[in-house]
Design an enzyme around this catalytic site. Structure first.
Site, PDB file in Angstrom:
ATOM      1  N   HIS A 191      72.075   3.139 107.349  1.00 55.62           N
ATOM      2  CA  HIS A 191      71.201   2.546 107.795  1.00 55.62           C
ATOM      3  C   HIS A 191      70.480   4.024 107.348  1.00 55.62           C
ATOM      4  CE1 HIS A 191      74.257   1.094 110.790  1.00 55.62           C
ATOM      5  NE2 HIS A 191      72.949   0.493 111.151  1.00 55.62           N
ATOM      6  N   GLU A 219      71.168 -12.474 105.908  1.00 55.73           N
ATOM      7  CA  GLU A 219      70.518 -11.865 104.651  1.00 55.73           C
ATOM      8  C   GLU A 219      70.757 -12.291 103.212  1.00 55.73           C
ATOM      9  OE1 GLU A 219      72.549  -9.658 106.362  1.00 55.73           O
ATOM     10  OE2 GLU A 219      71.401  -8.509 107.167  1.00 55.73           O
TER      11      GLU A 219
END
Lengths: 340, 322
Positions: free
Chosen positions: B125, B58
């Site tokens: 999540h 990321e």
């Protein structure tokens, strides 16, 4: 594909003009940085001063191997010599250190935190390893635009930066994309005060090149001729489509981390070792012995660069510093982004 | 035929790729696989070489986008989940956000953050990251709540020269449908009155707009209350003028958000209304956020962790009875 320095020496013919260019950039940077150190100690520079003393041969060999206007060079804190060799004007340095509003950062950022991103010189942030993926993105953009042929993107890090996630992610990404990237690891034995045995446990940082699937090269960073050859060759390999190349240069930082730091943690035995050689001193001997430059020439360059440094400092000192009243205080470029 | 929220995101990206050669997509599993939520389904085939799978990196994904933006491209980065943008935090807030101010060179990039909770998704999540990014100068943070906004605001995000954090809500992906993408778009930075009312104002954004409307419907049925719902649409910039105008009509304010309760968008809204519109208030303003724990996995816990129409109704009744 690790190659020995000796193999590199025979593989690449000595290019006289290139070596002279590298040395001239080293000398120019050293003289400039000596002046910056004096200015700092006289209280004329606010914030830190970070020097590349002892690392000029590595940095300048990279900068001189790159083509300004085509290539990309993300310099780190010890790359005054590389910046100079790549073509950054000295005035960019003095303006940024002295806070001139005419400098590329307009007083909004200082010292080595400068760049001209549209001229292939992204401006570093303090977070180490963060520039590797930025250079990767610049190269990916060139590829998408169909303008990648013959382009090289390069950046420098220290031994400490190799411990960061950003370095790993960036180099791995470059390897996956097979980008024409050169990453120089200047292993100067200390990250600030932390020695390499507290930084990594592998025998040699060069071992990592194989792990990333990139070309690996090792060089004595105090040896000017070795640096010009090994780094010049790494840039050539990247330019010719051989994917990312990593060069590990062994040397010693011949100053503190910044000029606020006396580096007292560096053991004298290290300073007296091969690693502690001053690349400018070895460079002078090499140039004279090999007939690449004469004593008179080098003396003339010194005088010329001293004057140039003096002029760049004097000019920046006379220029206006930022005025909070005139500052537009906009972090975004669009009217939308200027809404709070 | 109807269009879902995720369809709108996919269609916006398709249009951008078709019409703007500077646009490309980079993210995990977004190429042939079409993305974890299929927001890029078919785009790799339609636009070869412009929809690229990234490694699980990321930090490098955003650093890459900054570099590409410097070079004149318009990258759209898909974070697989907003939660994982924590790994990219440095590149977003220190590299992208500071770039224009420091160098004068804008970095037009868009980071898509699949945000917010869905049943069973658990602590890693489900997060809502908008307040963290809105805190930093140099970023625009948008939070579309409707199908049409998802479409138009993604187009506008990519067109803007500044870095945009585009928070798309995962719960809305397939649940939220519209007959078509309509043309009632507003510019980023303008809030919308989703439901007019006169007794109290609920300021919400993203999926909470729909929960607020449900709560408002119940209070209408149960007591004839007319609750006004304001959809912020973007949290930075924050359209405080529309909020103040609404509070001027209703005299009462509930700031509603799915994010954690400490600080954040709801605190910002209340702070600004108290500062600039204290005289408009007939009751102390209230705020309702998630509970102050990580987002729990089990659907029963999850449903009690986030604001729901029930808890919103309770908060509104307290507000109305002051």
């Amino acid at each position: 594909m690790p190659e020995t320095e000796e193999a590199q020496r025979t593989a690449v013919d000595l290019d006289r003009d290139y070596v002279r260019e590298v040395f001239r950039a080293m000398l120019r940077a050293r003289l400039l940085e000596n002046k910056l150190s004096s200015l700092y100690k006289a209280g004329k520079i606010v914030g830190g001063v970070y020097l590349g003393k002892g690392q000029e041969a590595v940095s300048a060999s990279l900068g001189a191997s790159l083509i300004k206007g085509r290539d990309i060079f993300a310099a780190l804190i010890r790359d005054q010599a590389g910046r100079t060799a790549f073509g950054e004007p000295l005035i960019d340095c003095t303006r940024t250190y002295l806070g001139s509003v005419l400098g590329p950062m307009k007083g909004r950022d200082g010292n080595i935190h400068r760049g001209r991103p549209l001229d292939g010189m992204p401006a570093m942030i303090s977070h180490l390893g963060a520039a590797v993926s930025v250079v990767g993105g610049m190269l990916i953009a060139r590829r998408l635009k169909g303008e990648l042929a013959g382009v090289v993107g390069a950046t420098c890090v220290g031994d400490g930066a190799t411990s960061t996630g950003a370095f790993h992610e960036g180099l791995n990404m470059a390897a996956v994309e097979q980008l024409p990237m050169v990453v120089i690891v200047g292993n100067n034995q200390f990250a600030y005060s932390t020695p390499t045995d507290r930084q990594f446990a592998c025998e040699d940082l060069l071992d990592r090149a194989k792990g990333y699937g990139v070309g690996g090269h090792s060089v004595d960073g105090t040896d000017l001729l070795a640096c010009t050859k090994v780094i010049g060759n790494a840039v050539k390999l990247a330019r010719e489509g051989n994917g990312p190349q990593m060069v590990v240069a062994r040397l010693l930082r011949l100053s503190g981390h910044g000029e606020h730091d006396d580096g007292s943690y560096v053991p004298p035995v290290l300073k007296d070792s091969q690693l502690g050689r001053d690349c400018i001193e070895t460079g002078v001997v090499q140039l004279i012995e090999s007939g690449i430059a004469t004593v008179e020439e080098i003396e003339r360059w010194k005088r010329e660069f001293t004057d140039e440094v003096q002029a760049a400092v004097a000019q920046a000192q006379q220029e206006p510093t930022p005025d909070p009243w005139d500052e537009n205080w906009n972090a975004c470029s669009t009217p939308t982004g200027r809404g709070l | 035929m109807s269009v879902t929220y995720v369809d709108a995101i996919r269609e916006a990206q398709e249009k951008l790729l078709r019409e703007d050669p500077r646009v490309f997509l980079y993210g995990q599993d977004i190429s042939k696989f079409g993305g974890a939520f299929k927001a890029t389904k078919g785009l790799a085939e339609e636009f070869p070489g412009r929809v690229l799978d990234s490694p699980i990196s990321e930090d490098a994904m955003i650093g890459m986008a900054v570099g590409a933006a410097i070079e004149g491209m318009r990258p759209i980065i898909e974070m697989q989940f907003a939660d994982f943008s924590s790994i990219a935090f440095n590149q977003i807030v220190n590299q992208a956000a500071t770039h224009f101010y420091r160098t004068g060179v804008p970095v037009p990039l868009t980071v898509r953050l699949p945000s917010g909770g869905t049943p069973g998704s658990g602590p890693f999540h489900s997060q809502s990251m908008e307040a963290l990014y809105a805190h930093y100068p140099g970023l625009i943070v948008v939070t579309p709540a409707t199908v049409s906004d998802a479409y138009h605001m993604l187009l506008e995000s990519v067109a803007l020269d500044d870095p945009v954090v585009y928070c798309e809500h995962k719960f809305l992906y397939r649940w939220l449908k519209a007959p078509r993408i309509n043309g009632d778009q507003l510019p980023i930075g303008k809030a919308r009155i989703t439901r007019p009312g006169k007794h109290a104002t609920v300021v919400a954004y993203s999926a909470m707009v729909h929960e607020a409307v449900r709560a408002a419907d119940r209070l209408k049925e149960q007591g004839g209350w007319e609750i006004e719902v304001v959809d912020l649409r973007s949290v930075k910039p924050l359209d405080i003028d529309t909020v103040l105008a609404s509070v001027a009509r209703t005299g009462r304010l509930l700031a509603l958000g799915e994010a954690f309760p400490w600080g954040g968008v709801t605190a910002e809204v209340i702070s600004r209304v108290c500062t600039d519109g204290f005289h408009l208030l007939d009751a102390p303003p209230r705020r309702l956020n998630s509970r102050d724990t990580p987002v729990p996995y089990h659907p029963k816990l999850w449903a009690a962790h986030r604001p729901t129409p029930e808890t919103i109704c309770i908060a509104l009744r307290e507000l109305l009875s002051f």
